[in-house]
Motif scaffolding. Structure first.
Motif, PDB file in Angstrom:
ATOM      1  N   ALA A 115      21.142  82.406  59.775  1.00  0.00           N
ATOM      2  CA  ALA A 115      19.914  82.156  60.521  1.00  0.00           C
ATOM      3  C   ALA A 115      18.807  81.832  59.531  1.00  0.00           C
ATOM      4  O   ALA A 115      18.461  82.654  58.686  1.00  0.00           O
ATOM      5  N   ASN A 116      18.249  80.625  59.639  1.00  0.00           N
ATOM      6  CA  ASN A 116      17.275  80.173  58.664  1.00  0.00           C
ATOM      7  C   ASN A 116      16.275  79.213  59.282  1.00  0.00           C
ATOM      8  O   ASN A 116      16.588  78.521  60.262  1.00  0.00           O
ATOM      9  N   CYS A 132      16.316  84.786  58.405  1.00  0.00           N
ATOM     10  CA  CYS A 132      15.734  85.690  59.396  1.00  0.00           C
ATOM     11  C   CYS A 132      16.738  86.786  59.731  1.00  0.00           C
ATOM     12  O   CYS A 132      17.894  86.503  60.039  1.00  0.00           O
ATOM     13  N   ASP A 133      16.305  88.029  59.656  1.00  0.00           N
ATOM     14  CA  ASP A 133      17.165  89.158  59.981  1.00  0.00           C
ATOM     15  C   ASP A 133      17.266  89.333  61.487  1.00  0.00           C
ATOM     16  O   ASP A 133      16.402  88.893  62.253  1.00  0.00           O
ATOM     17  N   ARG A 161      20.068  86.172  66.477  1.00  0.00           N
ATOM     18  CA  ARG A 161      19.299  86.298  65.256  1.00  0.00           C
ATOM     19  C   ARG A 161      18.833  84.918  64.832  1.00  0.00           C
ATOM     20  O   ARG A 161      19.574  83.953  64.929  1.00  0.00           O
ATOM     21  N   GLY A 162      17.599  84.828  64.379  1.00  0.00           N
ATOM     22  CA  GLY A 162      17.120  83.575  63.832  1.00  0.00           C
ATOM     23  C   GLY A 162      16.084  82.916  64.709  1.00  0.00           C
ATOM     24  O   GLY A 162      15.231  83.570  65.317  1.00  0.00           O
ATOM     25  N   PHE A 163      16.187  81.594  64.793  1.00  0.00           N
ATOM     26  CA  PHE A 163      15.169  80.787  65.432  1.00  0.00           C
ATOM     27  C   PHE A 163      15.834  79.932  66.513  1.00  0.00           C
ATOM     28  O   PHE A 163      16.685  79.103  66.221  1.00  0.00           O
ATOM     29  N   GLY A 164      15.428  80.157  67.760  1.00  0.00           N
ATOM     30  CA  GLY A 164      16.083  79.504  68.873  1.00  0.00           C
ATOM     31  C   GLY A 164      15.413  78.245  69.357  1.00  0.00           C
ATOM     32  O   GLY A 164      15.974  77.540  70.192  1.00  0.00           O
ATOM     33  N   ALA A 165      14.233  77.945  68.864  1.00  0.00           N
ATOM     34  CA  ALA A 165      13.486  76.818  69.406  1.00  0.00           C
ATOM     35  C   ALA A 165      12.931  75.961  68.280  1.00  0.00           C
ATOM     36  O   ALA A 165      13.326  76.079  67.122  1.00  0.00           O
ATOM     37  N   SER A 166      11.984  75.113  68.623  1.00  0.00           N
ATOM     38  CA  SER A 166      11.530  74.076  67.706  1.00  0.00           C
ATOM     39  C   SER A 166      10.358  74.542  66.855  1.00  0.00           C
ATOM     40  O   SER A 166       9.421  75.164  67.372  1.00  0.00           O
ATOM     41  N   PRO A 167      10.374  74.206  65.560  1.00  0.00           N
ATOM     42  CA  PRO A 167       9.204  74.468  64.726  1.00  0.00           C
ATOM     43  C   PRO A 167       8.138  73.400  64.960  1.00  0.00           C
ATOM     44  O   PRO A 167       8.385  72.383  65.603  1.00  0.00           O
ATOM     45  N   VAL A 168       6.957  73.624  64.417  1.00  0.00           N
ATOM     46  CA  VAL A 168       5.874  72.659  64.531  1.00  0.00           C
ATOM     47  C   VAL A 168       5.094  72.672  63.221  1.00  0.00           C
ATOM     48  O   VAL A 168       5.019  73.705  62.535  1.00  0.00           O
ATOM     49  N   VAL A 169       4.540  71.520  62.852  1.00  0.00           N
ATOM     50  CA  VAL A 169       3.725  71.405  61.644  1.00  0.00           C
ATOM     51  C   VAL A 169       2.298  71.105  62.056  1.00  0.00           C
ATOM     52  O   VAL A 169       2.042  70.186  62.844  1.00  0.00           O
ATOM     53  N   ALA A 170       1.350  71.886  61.538  1.00  0.00           N
ATOM     54  CA  ALA A 170      -0.060  71.701  61.889  1.00  0.00           C
ATOM     55  C   ALA A 170      -0.936  72.242  60.770  1.00  0.00           C
ATOM     56  O   ALA A 170      -0.671  73.329  60.241  1.00  0.00           O
ATOM     57  N   VAL A 219       3.778  75.084  58.324  1.00  0.00           N
ATOM     58  CA  VAL A 219       5.005  74.978  59.114  1.00  0.00           C
ATOM     59  C   VAL A 219       5.135  76.271  59.892  1.00  0.00           C
ATOM     60  O   VAL A 219       5.172  77.360  59.307  1.00  0.00           O
ATOM     61  N   LEU A 220       5.201  76.164  61.219  1.00  0.00           N
ATOM     62  CA  LEU A 220       5.179  77.348  62.087  1.00  0.00           C
ATOM     63  C   LEU A 220       6.459  77.411  62.893  1.00  0.00           C
ATOM     64  O   LEU A 220       6.953  76.396  63.396  1.00  0.00           O
ATOM     65  N   VAL A 221       6.992  78.625  63.040  1.00  0.00           N
ATOM     66  CA  VAL A 221       8.228  78.799  63.783  1.00  0.00           C
ATOM     67  C   VAL A 221       8.234  80.172  64.441  1.00  0.00           C
ATOM     68  O   VAL A 221       7.729  81.151  63.874  1.00  0.00           O
ATOM     69  N   GLY A 222       8.776  80.226  65.660  1.00  0.00           N
ATOM     70  CA  GLY A 222       8.867  81.489  66.386  1.00  0.00           C
ATOM     71  C   GLY A 222      10.251  82.084  66.265  1.00  0.00           C
ATOM     72  O   GLY A 222      11.259  81.391  66.455  1.00  0.00           O
ATOM     73  N   GLY A 223      10.338  83.357  65.964  1.00  0.00           N
ATOM     74  CA  GLY A 223      11.622  84.009  65.755  1.00  0.00           C
ATOM     75  C   GLY A 223      12.087  84.783  66.971  1.00  0.00           C
ATOM     76  O   GLY A 223      11.281  85.265  67.783  1.00  0.00           O
ATOM     77  N   LEU A 224      13.401  84.931  67.089  1.00  0.00           N
ATOM     78  CA  LEU A 224      13.961  85.755  68.149  1.00  0.00           C
ATOM     79  C   LEU A 224      13.726  87.239  67.887  1.00  0.00           C
ATOM     80  O   LEU A 224      13.993  88.072  68.745  1.00  0.00           O
TER      81      LEU A 224
END
Length: 532
Positions: free
Chosen positions: A455-456, A473-474, A482-491, A495-500
């Protein structure tokens, strides 16, 4: 789909629904119970000894080949045990139970082969539990055991976040960013507006259901589609409700993946804005055009299944995918259906139009390029044993799209379907990649059924697909995912990402500048015999 006497939804989380190999035990049992041949088959036929050893072959489809192997091992009382090796999924010697014979027909789990003992070969068609749509023939012959090639490690430096925000609940839905804020929705129904620069929460808004659809920022409003069945228009600066409208009569019910009947319908449709109207899909299978002033319906069009991804618009057309397996094109003004294309399996991503071609993946394992005017197939790339849940991100005529258990991210020319590169992400990438001038960012989720999955969040070189940095991601204690289930965004350089794990992460987009050595350190390094 599946075996004739077993409905598709009840095939016990089979490989085609999960691509999770430990469910082949269930599939094998169903095959033996439901295939008429199985009732007369026996696992004690003396001829079974002729199968002992390793059998291997290559399946071929759409110009691509993939190896597959079976191993037959003598067991008690003359029986023969069979195991399965599939390098594409890093599966080696997975037990399928006992082999059976009915005349010259060999039954091995979900596999059914005709055995020609004189020619020393077995021929059949890959089972629907493994390949959901296409009838792909394969012939196996005796040979050496099919070995798995070692998987390359993820050779990239580890990057640490510049801030974290605890949302308190799993973040499945895609992020939205603008006006210096990032908007993140949680499974507890709360939308958080967080400063991109500091990670501090500006405001929050609570709905009555899970948030699985991307919040959509349009001008000064955020449109939020909740699993409670309502669409909310919220002031982006203050978090105050402007209006809400009910899109579905009931709350959305999603069956967890560890329960029978689950459809893996993790996501929901966000809102797309175009030409003075809002467009959104619903879990009950409709596409709606709404007036942004008060949310009233301008038109409504039906599909044959849930619409789980945000519609896309181009040249006066609305493109959507449906769980009924079809891609639809509607007239954006009046909702008239212009064309449909049947992929044969659920479509859970957004069809992305670019240069007259609509790029869309399916659970048929196909990534299609469809003609935007007619829906005809311009090109088709087959991804072995892997759903394509990811919506493509298109930039400069290149579509960047992730995959499920294939663990790959592909860069493909939208007009021709020619692949520029592919990169091993070491896990499931269902979200839409984020693309900048020189980077591609992919959010990756761990699959508990494949030991080599990780998961990265991964940053890739846009020209080559080479991994540049990653952040692992633990898994929260007791969590399935575990990890990231959706889309990252750059703003705003982040770089932003939501974790499970319920955490919102922010990373600097630019690479850190190495610290320059101090003058004394440089002088020490210059001395003869100094350590390097």
């Amino acid at each position: 789909m599946g075996f004739a006497c077993v409905p598709w939804q009840s095939v016990c989380m089979t490989l085609v629904r999960r691509v999770r190999l430990w469910h082949l035990h269930c599939s094998a049992a169903l095959a033996l119970c439901c295939t008429s041949v199985a009732f007369a088959a026996t696992d004690r036929d003396p001829r079974l000894t002729g199968l002992a050893g390793h059998w291997r072959g290559q399946a071929e489809w759409n110009g691509s080949r993939e190896p597959l192997g079976l191993s037959f091992t003598p067991a008690d009382s003359g029986r023969m045990r069979v195991a399965f090796t599939l390098p594409a999924l890093q599966a080696h010697d997975y037990a399928l139970g006992r082999a059976r014979l009915h005349g010259d027909t060999v039954l091995a789990g979900p596999f059914v082969f005709v055995w020609d003992s004189l020619a020393h070969q077995m021929s059949g068609v890959l089972p629907r539990d493994l390949v959901p749509v296409h009838a792909i023939p394969i012939t196996l012959t005796p040979g050496a055991a099919l070995a798995l090639e070692p998987r390359d490690s993820l050779e990239a430096v580890r990057r640490e976040p510049v801030w974290r925000f605890d949302a308190g609940s799993a973040l499945w839905c895609d992020l939205e960013a603008g006006q210096g804020l990032v908007f993140a929705g949680g499974d507890d129904g709360v939308l958080h507006a967080v400063s991109v620069r500091t990670g501090r929460e500006r405001w929050r808004f609570t709905t009555g259901g899970r948030l699985r659809a991307r919040p959509s920022l349009v001008m000064t409003s955020v449109y939020l589609h909740s699993d409670d069945g309502w669409l909310y228009r919220i002031d982006a600066g203050t978090g105050r409700l402007r209006w809400r409208v009910q899109l579905e009569p009931d709350s959305v019910h999603r069956i967890p993946i560890d329960q029978p009947g689950s459809r893996y319908d993790f996501y929901g449709s966000g809102v797309a804005a175009w030409g003075g109207a809002l467009y959104v899909g619903t879990h009950d299978g409709r596409v709606l055009a709404l007036d942004p002033a008060d949310g009233h319906t301008i038109w409504s069009a039906a599909t044959g299944g849930p619409v789980l991804a945000t519609p896309a618009l181009a040249d006066g057309r609305v493109f959507v995918g449906s769980f009924d397996g079809k891609v639809y094109a509607f007239d954006a003004g009046v909702g008239e259906q212009l064309w449909t294309f049947d992929t044969g399996a659920p479509v859970t991503a957004t069809p992305v139009p670019d240069r007259g071609v609509v790029v869309i993946g399916s659970r048929s394992y196909d990534l299609f390029g469809l003609d935007a005017l007619t829906g005809a197939v311009r090109w088709d790339r087959y991804v072995w044993f892997s759903w394509i849940e990811s919506s493509a991100r298109v930039a400069d005529g290149i579509a960047y799209v992730g995959s499920s258990d294939a663990s790959r991210l592909f860069a493909i020319e939208t007009r021709s379907g020619v692949q520029r590169w592919e990169s091993d992400l070491h896990g499931i990438s269902w979200g839409r990649p984020a693309v900048t001038f020189d980077r591609v960012y992919a959010a990756v989720r761990f699959s508990p059924s494949i030991a080599t999955h990780e998961a990265n969040l991964i940053a890739l070189d846009r020209q080559t697909g080479r991994a540049l940095w990653h952040y692992p991601c633990d898994r929260p204690e007791g969590a399935t995912h575990r990890g990231f289930g959706a889309s990252p965004v750059v703003a705003s350089g982040r770089v932003l990402v939501g974790g499970l794990d319920g955490t919102l992460y922010a990373f600097d987009e630019l690479d850190p500048v190495p610290r320059r050595a101090t003058a004394p350190a440089r002088r020490r390094a210059a001395k003869p015999g100094a350590a390097h």
